[in-house]
Structure formats: C-alpha cells, structure tokens
Design an enzyme around this catalytic site. Structure first.
Site, short mmCIF file in Angstrom:
data_model
loop_
_atom_site.label_atom_id
_atom_site.label_comp_id
_atom_site.label_asym_id
_atom_site.label_seq_id
_atom_site.Cartn_x
_atom_site.Cartn_y
_atom_site.Cartn_z
N GLY A 116 1.42 4.09 1.76
CA GLY A 116 2.18 4.93 2.84
C GLY A 116 3.13 3.58 3.49
O GLY A 116 4.41 3.98 3.81
N CYS A 117 2.93 2.30 3.34
CA CYS A 117 3.83 1.45 3.87
C CYS A 117 4.77 1.15 3.01
O CYS A 117 6.12 0.85 3.37
CB CYS A 117 2.93 -0.03 3.85
N THR A 118 4.63 1.08 1.70
CA THR A 118 5.86 1.18 0.69
C THR A 118 6.80 2.20 0.88
O THR A 118 7.97 2.21 1.06
CB THR A 118 5.14 1.30 -0.79
N THR A 176 0.81 -1.18 0.05
CA THR A 176 0.02 -0.03 0.01
C THR A 176 1.03 1.17 0.01
O THR A 176 2.06 1.15 0.24
CB THR A 176 -0.88 -0.03 1.26
N GLY A 194 8.52 1.54 4.17
CA GLY A 194 9.89 0.64 4.01
C GLY A 194 10.78 1.28 3.20
O GLY A 194 11.91 0.88 3.57
#
Length: 156
Positions: free
Chosen positions: A44-46, A42, A49
């Site tokens: 924000g998570c990408t 997703t 990370g």
C-alpha cells in the site's frame, strides 16, 4: 494539543532523504502535502508513493511540495526512494515526534494482535503554514487525485 484545520501548524524539523534536514518554516510561501504511511516497501505504501510521484509535476504546478513520513530510518527511506524512483523526499520520524504532533499513531490490529502503528493520513498545509485539509484513515485508490484537487483549489 491536537492539530486542527484552520490553525497554524507548529514548526518542526526532522531528518529527510537526500541529506536534507526538513524544517516546516523553510516552506513558507509554498503549500505542503505531508503524508504519513505505515512502512517502507510495503504494497500500500509503495502504491501511495508511486501515485504521488506520478502526479508530482501537477503538485509543483499548484505551488505544492510533497513529503512522505514514516517511522523508518533514513537508510530504509533512501533505499525505498531509490528503488521506487520517488521524485520527493521522505522524512524519518524514528522518535515519533512528528507522528505525535499530527496525532497519527493509532491502535491497529494485524493478524488478530493489537499494536500501535501509523494511521495512513495526509495533511495539506497552506502557504501561510496553516492546516488547510486533513485526510485520516486513508484508502490509497483515488486518494492522490483528491489531494491534488484540494491543492489546486487552495492555490486558487
């Protein structure tokens, strides 16, 4: 029992990418960043990370190992890690045991509906296994720099 800054973090183990079994006690002598994120692949998570990945050498120089955690399965984690080229492992927490230990499952709203989800949170554990810092309800921009500064300070 809620995890508290200054207190030892209870040992736990979980499956992780790279055919590894994560065990907290295996990392004594090193600092650990454990960041919880809602879902693989997703936006924000990408970004989060990628931000951790871009600074991984600086974390290593500060004697700090980084792990990401979500409720996604190992297959999803392996795909996400490979596609994004993350230079760290991702922990799969399908049964939410690790999420519950760190108290990151919160009631969230999406499209007007309430559901239980992972609150974006980061924890810095010192070389003795004690919780040194916590960030809850994280906003991604600038977060990794703040965590890196805390890791450097803790490493002294």
């Amino acid at each position: 029992m809620t995890i508290r800054v200054g207190q030892p973090v209870d040992d736990f183990s979980a499956e992780a990418t790279g055919d590894t079994a994560f065990r907290l006690s295996d990392y004594r002598g090193k600092q650990l960043v454990i960041y919880f994120y809602p879902k693989d692949s997703t936006p924000g998570c990408t970004t989060e990370g990628g931000d951790f990945g871009a600074r991984i050498g600086e974390f290593e120089a500060a004697n700090t190992v980084v792990f990401g955690v979500s409720r996604d399965g190992l297959k999803s984690h392996e795909n996400f890690k490979a596609k994004q080229g993350f230079p760290f492992e991702l922990i799969s927490d399908r049964d939410e045991a690790v999420c519950k230990q760190f108290d990151v499952i919160k009631l969230k709203k999406m499209y007007g509906k309430e559901h239980l989800g992972v609150e974006r949170s980061t924890f810095l554990i010192d070389a003795d296994g004690k919780l040194a810092r916590e960030w809850r309800g994280v906003k991604v921009p600038g977060h990794v720099e703040e965590v890196l500064a805390a890791a450097r300070e803790l490493n002294g």
